[in-house]
Design a protein around this motif. Structure first.
Motif, mmCIF file in Angstrom:
data_model
loop_
_atom_site.group_PDB
_atom_site.id
_atom_site.type_symbol
_atom_site.label_atom_id
_atom_site.label_comp_id
_atom_site.label_asym_id
_atom_site.label_seq_id
_atom_site.Cartn_x
_atom_site.Cartn_y
_atom_site.Cartn_z
ATOM 1 N N UNK A 262 1.858 9.793 -14.558
ATOM 2 C CA UNK A 262 2.060 10.884 -13.611
ATOM 3 C C UNK A 262 2.515 10.291 -12.285
ATOM 4 N N UNK A 263 3.547 10.854 -11.703
ATOM 5 C CA UNK A 263 4.067 10.369 -10.439
ATOM 6 C C UNK A 263 5.574 10.518 -10.404
ATOM 7 N N UNK A 264 6.191 9.925 -9.458
ATOM 8 C CA UNK A 264 5.610 9.074 -8.398
ATOM 9 C C UNK A 264 4.908 9.893 -7.313
ATOM 10 N N UNK B 134 0.838 -1.199 0.000
ATOM 11 C CA UNK B 134 0.000 0.000 0.000
ATOM 12 C C UNK B 134 0.870 1.244 0.000
ATOM 13 N N UNK B 135 1.994 1.170 0.720
ATOM 14 C CA UNK B 135 2.917 2.288 0.746
ATOM 15 C C UNK B 135 3.826 2.234 -0.476
ATOM 16 N N UNK B 136 4.614 3.247 -0.653
ATOM 17 C CA UNK B 136 5.540 3.274 -1.767
ATOM 18 C C UNK B 136 5.092 4.248 -2.825
ATOM 19 N N UNK B 137 5.751 4.232 -3.967
ATOM 20 C CA UNK B 137 5.481 5.170 -5.046
ATOM 21 C C UNK B 137 4.373 4.649 -5.944
ATOM 22 N N UNK B 138 3.441 5.532 -6.238
ATOM 23 C CA UNK B 138 2.311 5.204 -7.104
ATOM 24 C C UNK B 138 2.343 6.109 -8.335
ATOM 25 N N UNK B 139 1.807 5.574 -9.421
ATOM 26 C CA UNK B 139 1.680 6.341 -10.654
ATOM 27 C C UNK B 139 0.239 6.205 -11.150
ATOM 28 N N UNK B 140 -0.191 7.233 -11.861
ATOM 29 C CA UNK B 140 -1.498 7.129 -12.518
ATOM 30 C C UNK B 140 -1.362 7.650 -13.937
ATOM 31 N N UNK B 141 -2.247 7.177 -14.819
ATOM 32 C CA UNK B 141 -2.198 7.549 -16.230
ATOM 33 C C UNK B 141 -3.135 8.706 -16.492
ATOM 34 N N UNK B 142 -2.636 9.672 -17.234
ATOM 35 C CA UNK B 142 -3.447 10.835 -17.596
ATOM 36 C C UNK B 142 -3.046 11.290 -18.983
ATOM 37 N N UNK B 143 -4.035 11.279 -19.897
ATOM 38 C CA UNK B 143 -3.772 11.668 -21.287
ATOM 39 C C UNK B 143 -2.633 10.862 -21.908
ATOM 40 N N UNK B 144 -2.577 9.585 -21.574
ATOM 41 C CA UNK B 144 -1.579 8.711 -22.166
ATOM 42 C C UNK B 144 -0.198 8.833 -21.557
ATOM 43 N N UNK B 145 -0.074 9.598 -20.465
ATOM 44 C CA UNK B 145 1.223 9.765 -19.814
ATOM 45 C C UNK B 145 1.143 9.296 -18.367
ATOM 46 N N UNK C 269 -5.945 12.561 -4.981
ATOM 47 C CA UNK C 269 -6.204 12.784 -6.399
ATOM 48 C C UNK C 269 -7.434 11.994 -6.857
ATOM 49 N N UNK C 270 -7.544 10.764 -6.423
ATOM 50 C CA UNK C 270 -8.695 9.949 -6.814
ATOM 51 C C UNK C 270 -10.001 10.550 -6.312
ATOM 52 N N UNK C 271 -9.957 11.154 -5.143
ATOM 53 C CA UNK C 271 -11.167 11.763 -4.599
ATOM 54 C C UNK C 271 -11.581 13.014 -5.366
ATOM 55 N N UNK C 272 -10.661 13.612 -6.078
ATOM 56 C CA UNK C 272 -10.935 14.893 -6.724
ATOM 57 C C UNK C 272 -11.289 14.779 -8.205
ATOM 58 N N UNK C 273 -11.135 13.608 -8.794
ATOM 59 C CA UNK C 273 -11.381 13.484 -10.229
ATOM 60 C C UNK C 273 -12.646 12.675 -10.479
ATOM 61 N N UNK C 274 -13.249 12.937 -11.642
ATOM 62 C CA UNK C 274 -14.399 12.150 -12.045
ATOM 63 C C UNK C 274 -13.947 10.811 -12.621
ATOM 64 N N UNK C 275 -14.808 9.835 -12.548
ATOM 65 C CA UNK C 275 -14.505 8.497 -13.078
ATOM 66 C C UNK C 275 -13.205 7.946 -12.503
ATOM 67 N N UNK C 276 -12.988 8.208 -11.188
ATOM 68 C CA UNK C 276 -11.749 7.733 -10.570
ATOM 69 C C UNK C 276 -11.651 6.219 -10.600
ATOM 70 N N UNK C 277 -12.803 5.535 -10.605
ATOM 71 C CA UNK C 277 -12.760 4.074 -10.581
ATOM 72 C C UNK C 277 -12.197 3.491 -11.873
ATOM 73 N N UNK C 278 -12.168 4.281 -12.942
ATOM 74 C CA UNK C 278 -11.628 3.797 -14.210
ATOM 75 C C UNK C 278 -10.201 4.288 -14.478
ATOM 76 N N UNK C 279 -9.647 5.007 -13.507
ATOM 77 C CA UNK C 279 -8.296 5.527 -13.671
ATOM 78 C C UNK C 279 -7.273 4.386 -13.582
ATOM 79 N N UNK C 280 -6.313 4.405 -14.491
ATOM 80 C CA UNK C 280 -5.249 3.391 -14.482
ATOM 81 C C UNK C 280 -4.144 3.804 -13.518
#
Length: 201
Positions: A14-16, A1-12, A25-36
């Protein structure tokens, strides 16, 4: 659960990000459940909702259902608060609507009341030349006419007619036809421009 995380945005990627910032970040964006998202230990980019540790950030409550409407009939909505208010409205108000049965009831009650007043006045000694008696009779007649017009106005409203139709009551022959119409014509079953169906007593 800890450590560096990345998420995908516009094909790029983002992180760590630390876990806490990813959660914000997940709480602030729409469709967070589909975020990679991805972190060390995952074989590939994974949809956020498939990771138990992110469920608290991507779960959204279902839409709040509309409050159930209380079933209240139009008669209950417009029934006056007390009997005194009800009678005043029925006999003296020009606003609202009145059904056939109540119209006949008000008409009979007003005729009986006027007849009682006249009979009582005639029983007064020397009533013929008494100015107070004459004034009383004129007042009673005016009140009877007022009640007649008020109830007829509400009866006309009951089937979407203007109260100005009461003027026909002073026209011979036509007034008889209008009187029969007021007694027998069925009112609108639903709300019209004068309000919903009403009952006064």
């Amino acid at each position: 659960m800890q450590g560096a995380w990345y998420y995908a945005e516009n094909g790029e990627a983002k992180g760590p990000l630390p876990f806490e910032l990813l959660g914000q970040h997940l709480l602030s964006v729409r469709d967070a459940d589909r975020l990679l998202v991805w972190r060390h230990g995952l074989d590939a980019w994974t949809v956020a909702r498939e990771l138990p540790e992110l469920a608290v950030f991507v779960s959204r409550p279902p839409p709040v259902p509309a409050a159930p409407k209380q079933e209240t009939s139009a008669l209950q909505q417009d029934r006056p608060v007390d009997s005194a208010t009800s009678l005043r409205t029925a006999f003296f108000s020009f606003k609202g609507r009145m059904g056939r049965t109540e119209y006949v009831g008000v008409l009979v009650a007003s005729i009986v009341a006027f007849a009682v007043v006249v009979a009582a006045v005639k029983g007064i000694p020397d009533a013929k030349d008494n100015l107070l008696v004459d004034a009383g009779l004129i007042g009673a007649a005016a009140l009877f006419i007022w009640v007649r017009l008020a109830s007829s106005s509400k009866r006309l409203h009951d089937y979407s007619r203007s109260a100005w139709g009461c003027l026909w009551l002073i026209v011979p022959i036509v007034n008889v036809l209008l009187f029969l119409e007021l007694i027998f014509r069925r009112g609108d079953s639903d709300k019209n421009q004068y309000g919903p169906p009403q009952t006064h007593f």
